[in-house]
Write a protein that holds these residues in place. Structure first.
Motif, PDB file in Angstrom:
ATOM      1  N   ARG A 294      44.094  44.385  43.279  1.00  0.00           N
ATOM      2  CA  ARG A 294      43.004  43.296  42.989  1.00  0.00           C
ATOM      3  C   ARG A 294      43.842  41.917  42.745  1.00  0.00           C
TER       4      ARG A 294
ATOM      5  N   TRP B   2      33.041  47.901  40.325  1.00  0.00           N
ATOM      6  CA  TRP B   2      34.123  47.097  41.390  1.00  0.00           C
ATOM      7  C   TRP B   2      34.062  48.136  42.673  1.00  0.00           C
TER       8      TRP B   2
ATOM      9  N   GLN C 178      32.691  47.716  46.502  1.00  0.00           N
ATOM     10  CA  GLN C 178      33.332  47.514  47.870  1.00  0.00           C
ATOM     11  C   GLN C 178      32.910  48.808  48.873  1.00  0.00           C
TER      12      GLN C 178
END
Length: 404
Positions: free
Chosen positions: A160, A211, A215
């Motif tokens: 990230r 997250w 994705q």
């Protein structure tokens, strides 16, 4: 589907799991240098002594999970093998990265533990984390849990914040890509690290889990009609072969990861997406209506995939399909999902298990004939088969315990 059929599946799966465990206990342990041999021929003969860190970590995890959660595997030899494998990993898997000052895990080691190769990816570290966390649960060693969480923090940073720390320079023609394998593995690790742990740990990884799901959902493309393996970091389709690539096995595995996540969060919308997109679409695209079984790779526009093995039938996508459809049925009781499980089950159990030598073949031709007869190699170890059998046995136990 009758209760009798569920019972028949459970008994066959239970017997097969016992056989697979016995095969690896018998042939894979290196009692001299520690760790496990994974390059095993049809009869269990070691044909290469190299040790692959992915498979070392996976075998430690699998032994520990079986030992911790299934009474019949609570055996001294399994625990000692897991501890020996964990010790080998801790001593040799981690190597310093000269470019970043951080630690990387090797991809491949010699029998004695000397690093042979390092990949500029995160997956060796992923399976190291799984191994340390599960071993820590079995042994009660809090240092192992801490070690797993520390490496997880490094992994999150690579994914990230700064992928250049992996040693991959950003080349001018290289387009940053969201490859589904990365958020899938991180979601798997979130579930591993938070399972049956306190609220503080759950909250620590809550945002990361969300997250990862976001994705993964970006891979639903073509107006919801296809799951593509690679998309842009903005979630758009990429040009060329890379952008058109479909991997039915990965999509199915992502499906049951999402299903577990949706159950933990009580998210019915995500549950439906997991089933209707990540389970139904890969089946429609990937099931070989002529010969049966799941094709390995596909091109969404119907071009011939460039991967030479694209039309082979591999063990692990079928393992993921069995878990996915049985889990989906257990959550919804939709009969068509159990029918799908039955279809995959019949193909899998009539083609992959080796009644003579034990364990499963991993690589079949499109027609279903054995193409490579070894039982373990650089990518096939003690993981997908036993994890599938273990999870399906437990799901069937639950279904039979709640017949209504």
């Amino acid at each position: 589907m009758s209760i009798q059929k569920l019972q028949e599946w459970r008994e066959q799966i239970r017997t097969e799991l016992d056989s697979v465990v016995d095969f690896w206990l018998k042939y894979s342990h290196d009692t001299v240098h520690g760790g496990f041999f994974t390059c095993l021929g049809r009869d269990g003969t070691v044909y290469d002594e190299l040790k692959y860190v992915w498979l070392q970590g996976r075998q430690v995890w699998t032994y520990c999970r079986l030992y911790r959660t299934m009474e019949r595997f609570r055996r001294h030899e399994i625990l000692e093998a897991a501890k020996a494998g964990g010790s080998f990993l801790r001593r040799f898997a981690r190597v310093p990265s000269s470019s970043s000052g951080q630690w990387k895990c090797a991809f491949c080691l010699t029998r004695e533990g000397k690093a042979v190769k390092i990949q500029r990816t995160i997956f060796s570290e992923c399976f190291y984390i799984m191994a340390m966390d599960e071993l820590g649960r079995v042994t009660g060693d809090k240092d192992l849990q801490l070690e797993a969480e520390q490496m997880m923090e490094q992994l999150i940073f690579w994914v990230r914040e700064d992928s250049s720390s992996l040693g991959r320079p950003q080349l001018p023609g290289d387009v940053p890509t969201n490859s589904m394998a990365v958020p899938m593995m991180l979601l798997c690790l979130v579930q591993q690290l938070t399972e049956d742990r306190g609220e503080e740990v759950v909250q620590k990884y809550r945002e990361l889990g969300s997250w990862c799901v976001k994705q993964i959902l970006q891979h639903i493309q073509r107006d919801g009609t296809a799951i593509l393996e690679n998309v842009s970091i903005e979630g758009k389709e990429l040009p060329g072969c890379q952008g058109r690539l479909q991997n039915p096995g990965h999509a199915l595995e992502a499906g049951w990861f999402l299903l577990q996540f949706s159950a933990a969060r009580g998210d019915k919308e995500l549950q439906q997406t997991a089933i209707n997109k990540f389970m139904e679409l890969p089946y429609k695209a990937g099931w070989d209506t002529e010969h049966g079984g799941l094709l390995y790779f596909l091109d969404v526009d119907g071009h011939c995939p460039t991967q030479l093995e694209w039309n082979m039938k591999l063990w692990w996508p079928h393992c993921e399909a069995l878990i996915a459809y049985l889990m989906a049925y257990s959550h919804t009781k939709r009969p068509e999902l159990l029918e799908r499980f039955s279809q995959v089950y019949e193909y899998t159990f009539s083609h992959f298990p080796d009644a003579e030598g034990g364990e499963w073949f991993g690589y079949l031709s499109r027609e279903g004939k054995v193409a490579l007869d070894f039982k373990g190699g650089p990518f096939k170890g003690f993981f997908h088969v036993p994890r599938c059998l273990y999870m399906c046995e437990r799901l069937l136990d639950d279904l039979l315990g709640n017949k209504d």
